[in-house]
Design a protein around this motif. Sequence first.
Motif, short mmCIF file in Angstrom:
data_model
loop_
_atom_site.label_atom_id
_atom_site.label_comp_id
_atom_site.label_asym_id
_atom_site.label_seq_id
_atom_site.Cartn_x
_atom_site.Cartn_y
_atom_site.Cartn_z
N LYS A 95 33.59 11.39 -14.91
CA LYS A 95 32.22 11.54 -14.40
C LYS A 95 31.20 11.45 -15.53
O LYS A 95 31.45 12.00 -16.62
CB LYS A 95 32.07 12.87 -13.67
CG LYS A 95 32.26 14.09 -14.54
CD LYS A 95 32.37 15.36 -13.71
CE LYS A 95 32.34 16.59 -14.60
NZ LYS A 95 32.82 17.80 -13.92
N ILE B 149 36.82 14.98 -7.00
CA ILE B 149 37.00 16.39 -7.39
C ILE B 149 35.74 17.22 -7.17
O ILE B 149 35.68 18.37 -7.60
CB ILE B 149 37.44 16.50 -8.87
CG1 ILE B 149 36.37 15.91 -9.79
CG2 ILE B 149 38.78 15.82 -9.11
CD1 ILE B 149 36.64 16.18 -11.27
N MET C 77 41.16 22.68 -16.76
CA MET C 77 40.24 21.68 -17.28
C MET C 77 40.41 21.66 -18.82
O MET C 77 41.35 22.22 -19.35
CB MET C 77 38.81 22.02 -16.88
CG MET C 77 38.73 22.63 -15.48
SD MET C 77 37.15 22.49 -14.64
CE MET C 77 36.01 23.23 -15.76
N SER C 78 39.49 20.99 -19.51
CA SER C 78 39.66 20.84 -20.97
C SER C 78 39.92 22.17 -21.67
O SER C 78 40.83 22.28 -22.49
CB SER C 78 38.41 20.20 -21.59
OG SER C 78 38.31 18.85 -21.18
N ARG D 86 42.87 18.58 -14.65
CA ARG D 86 41.72 17.67 -14.55
C ARG D 86 40.94 17.78 -15.85
O ARG D 86 40.24 18.76 -16.07
CB ARG D 86 40.84 18.06 -13.36
CG ARG D 86 41.58 18.24 -12.04
CD ARG D 86 40.63 18.73 -10.96
NE ARG D 86 39.91 19.93 -11.37
CZ ARG D 86 40.32 21.17 -11.18
NH1 ARG D 86 41.43 21.43 -10.53
NH2 ARG D 86 39.60 22.19 -11.61
N ILE D 87 41.09 16.79 -16.72
CA ILE D 87 40.53 16.92 -18.07
C ILE D 87 39.50 15.83 -18.34
O ILE D 87 39.78 14.64 -18.22
CB ILE D 87 41.67 16.90 -19.10
CG1 ILE D 87 42.55 18.13 -18.85
CG2 ILE D 87 41.11 16.89 -20.52
CD1 ILE D 87 43.65 18.34 -19.85
N GLY D 88 38.29 16.26 -18.69
CA GLY D 88 37.20 15.33 -18.95
C GLY D 88 36.80 15.26 -20.41
O GLY D 88 37.18 14.35 -21.14
N SER D 89 36.06 16.26 -20.85
CA SER D 89 35.45 16.19 -22.18
C SER D 89 36.47 16.08 -23.31
O SER D 89 36.19 15.44 -24.34
CB SER D 89 34.50 17.36 -22.40
OG SER D 89 35.07 18.55 -21.94
N ARG E 238 29.60 15.35 -22.06
CA ARG E 238 28.83 14.63 -21.05
C ARG E 238 27.35 14.78 -21.30
O ARG E 238 26.88 15.84 -21.69
CB ARG E 238 29.16 15.16 -19.65
CG ARG E 238 30.50 14.71 -19.14
CD ARG E 238 30.76 15.26 -17.75
NE ARG E 238 30.98 16.70 -17.75
CZ ARG E 238 32.17 17.27 -17.95
NH1 ARG E 238 33.22 16.54 -18.18
NH2 ARG E 238 32.27 18.57 -17.92
C1 LIG Z 1 33.99 18.14 -14.59
C2 LIG Z 1 35.16 18.73 -13.93
C3 LIG Z 1 36.39 18.86 -14.62
C4 LIG Z 1 36.59 18.47 -16.08
O1 LIG Z 1 35.90 19.32 -16.91
P1 LIG Z 1 36.10 19.27 -18.53
O2 LIG Z 1 35.69 20.61 -18.97
O3 LIG Z 1 35.22 18.19 -19.02
O4 LIG Z 1 37.52 18.98 -18.78
C5 LIG Z 1 37.46 19.37 -13.92
N1 LIG Z 1 37.35 19.74 -12.63
C6 LIG Z 1 36.20 19.63 -11.95
C7 LIG Z 1 36.17 20.06 -10.53
C8 LIG Z 1 35.07 19.13 -12.57
O5 LIG Z 1 33.93 19.02 -11.88
#
Ligand SMILES: *Cc1c(COP(=O)(O)O)cnc(C)c1O
Length: 229
Positions: free
Chosen positions: A30, A72, A200-201, A216-219, A225
């Motif tokens: 995202k 998500i 998450m991260s 669910r890993i983003g940053s 972001r």
């Molecule tokens: C943005 C998001 C994540 C990832 O978050 P990070 O801290 O960047 O890993 C995971 N789950 C959901 C529901 C999110 O909205």
Amino acid sequence: MEITEKEILERLVETRNRLPQGVQLVAVSKTHPASAVLAAYKAGQRLFGENKVQEMTLKHNELPADIEWHFIGHVQKNKIKLMAPYVSVIQGIDDFEALAEVDRQAARYGRTIKCLLQIHVASEESKFGFTPQGVMDMLADGKWKDLSHVQIAGVMGMATNTDNEAQVISEFETLVSLFHRIKDSYFAGCSGFSIISAGMSDDHSLAIRAGSNMVRIGSAIFGARDYSL
Ligand SMILES: *Cc1c(COP(=O)(O)O)cnc(C)c1O
């Protein structure tokens, strides 16, 4: 500023190496451009997560067709039809009406869409999700059994954003024990009900310790972001 393709590759490999076998990685892309998704794709990543339907749809249209898109975010019922043709898993189901609308839209495309029941286990007010009692009530009601175009595939949850590790672990454990309760009551012997999406991260190692099998890993992969764009 977006990080380079090489950095994404390195961070992705590093993240993957930390995950035990059996834990699936959803790369949360995202706010990041399609080029960042493609960089991770080239490194072998196929599961991506987005929390805005329009943004996910644009990326879906532009990127390779074998990407599995996981939604998500909070599910707005009027946007379900936009993702119904292609979405792989909708992770944020938090009431029966959303499930029923996914069923209606999936039927139009002759699809069955996997859904995760989002459960509120954090102490923060702002997070969406069923309460533990609410999800048991919805399942006990039984109307979901008539929905032939959704597959309830597991649960999803978020822990409180806090440094208190004991609290975070305890919230993830609540989610995991609810998964098992639901499984025993409604999906015993059903291999399709198998996903515990948690972590998450910053908290995925705690989630995995508690029993999560999908993070669910983003940053940690794509960098910070920038919501101002
Ligand atoms: C943005 C998001 C994540 C990832 O978050 P990070 O801290 O960047 O890993 C995971 N789950 C959901 C529901 C999110 O909205």
